[in-house]
Design a protein around this motif. Structure first.
Motif, PDB file in Angstrom:
ATOM      1  N   CYS A  95       0.845  -1.198   0.000  1.00 18.22           N
ATOM      2  CA  CYS A  95       0.000   0.000   0.000  1.00 18.22           C
ATOM      3  C   CYS A  95       0.881   1.250   0.000  1.00 18.22           C
ATOM      4  N   LEU A 101      -4.427   1.504   2.326  1.00 18.86           N
ATOM      5  CA  LEU A 101      -4.248   0.627   3.484  1.00 18.86           C
ATOM      6  C   LEU A 101      -5.605   0.277   4.102  1.00 18.86           C
ATOM      7  N   ARG A 105      -6.498  -3.672   4.268  1.00 19.66           N
ATOM      8  CA  ARG A 105      -5.993  -4.294   5.491  1.00 19.66           C
ATOM      9  C   ARG A 105      -6.865  -5.411   6.047  1.00 19.66           C
ATOM     10  N   TYR A 110      -1.350  -9.105   6.290  1.00 22.20           N
ATOM     11  CA  TYR A 110      -0.536  -7.943   6.635  1.00 22.20           C
ATOM     12  C   TYR A 110      -0.504  -7.026   5.415  1.00 22.20           C
ATOM     13  N   CYS A 111      -0.099  -5.777   5.634  1.00 20.19           N
ATOM     14  CA  CYS A 111       0.101  -4.827   4.536  1.00 20.19           C
ATOM     15  C   CYS A 111       1.426  -4.103   4.749  1.00 20.19           C
ATOM     16  N   LEU A 113       3.329  -0.619   4.098  1.00 22.57           N
ATOM     17  CA  LEU A 113       3.007   0.785   3.835  1.00 22.57           C
ATOM     18  C   LEU A 113       4.301   1.515   3.531  1.00 22.57           C
ATOM     19  N   ILE A 143      -2.809   2.292  11.680  1.00 21.45           N
ATOM     20  CA  ILE A 143      -1.534   1.566  11.746  1.00 21.45           C
ATOM     21  C   ILE A 143      -1.561   0.719  13.009  1.00 21.45           C
ATOM     22  N   LYS A 146      -0.685  -5.322  12.089  1.00 23.60           N
ATOM     23  CA  LYS A 146      -0.781  -5.911  10.751  1.00 23.60           C
ATOM     24  C   LYS A 146      -0.065  -5.075   9.692  1.00 23.60           C
ATOM     25  N   VAL A 147       0.447  -3.915  10.071  1.00 21.08           N
ATOM     26  CA  VAL A 147       1.031  -2.983   9.096  1.00 21.08           C
ATOM     27  C   VAL A 147       2.544  -2.947   9.277  1.00 21.08           C
ATOM     28  N   PHE A 166       3.628   0.316  14.243  1.00 22.37           N
ATOM     29  CA  PHE A 166       3.818  -0.671  13.189  1.00 22.37           C
ATOM     30  C   PHE A 166       4.150  -2.023  13.822  1.00 22.37           C
TER      31      PHE A 166
END
Length: 197
Positions: A95, A101, A105, A110-111, A113, A143, A146-147, A166
């Motif tokens: 993302c 995001l 998400r 997970y993503c 960023l 956030i 998972k980010v 994060f």
């Protein structure tokens, strides 16, 4: 915090040794990202890596290999927007805005960023997020664990990345601008030290 290393886009002599060294000395995951290479070249690299590491390897493309190798996951992006049918491993997405995001998400494990800071590996790829934007996103729960932060991460920035909630960070340029395995080992150990504080 989890540490993810994103591979160089090329395959280089001894890369399988570098991947093993990183995983043995502090990296949690390695993204195998080779956007311009055919699957046969990526398979040749995977064949050199012991199977015990496979659950910590994530493919960024070349998804046809997922049926032949028991790898940990598939990482999606605009070029590769969906995993192969029936894939049961971890699935993540790249993302580049908070809006993207929030859209992705909940459907992903997970993503990533990015870019959180100015990129080390991509000249001119500047940070897209101010301190205020990141702090506000953290306060709102956008956030969270998972980010994963990507872009310009160095040991000195890990504390700030943690403060934004994060769940981990991903590194490309900081690791791969290193000339030798000894330097790469020192760098991953330093990142792990900061991540565990």
């Amino acid at each position: 915090m989890d540490i993810t290393i994103i591979s160089r886009p090329d395959i280089f002599p001894g890369e399988e040794l570098a991947i093993r060294l990183l995983l043995d000395n502090g990296a949690d995951y390695i993204h195998i990202r080779k956007p311009d290479l055919k699957s046969g070249s990526v398979a040749a690299l995977l064949d050199k890596i012991p199977e015990k590491y496979y659950d910590r390897l994530i493919l960024n493309g070349n998804f046809e290999l997922l049926a032949d190798y028991n790898l940990g996951g598939a990482h999606l992006n605009r070029r590769n927007p969906a995993p192969p049918a029936g894939f049961k491993g971890t699935v993540g997405y790249s993302c580049h805005s908070l809006e993207e995001l929030m859209l992705r998400r909940d459907e992903m494990d997970y993503c990533l960023l990015s870019p959180i800071y100015d990129s080390i590996s991509k000249s001119g790829y500047a940070s897209a997020f101010s301190h205020h934007i990141l702090a506000d996103a953290a306060a709102k729960g956008i956030i969270d664990s998972k980010v994963i932060a990507l872009g310009g991460i160095t040991p000195q920035r890990v504390t700030a990345v943690k403060s934004y909630n994060f769940g981990g960070f991903a590194v490309l340029g900081y690791i791969w601008d290193s000339p030798t395995l000894d330097v790469i080992k020192d760098k991953i150990e330093l990142l792990r030290k900061y991540a565990d504080r």
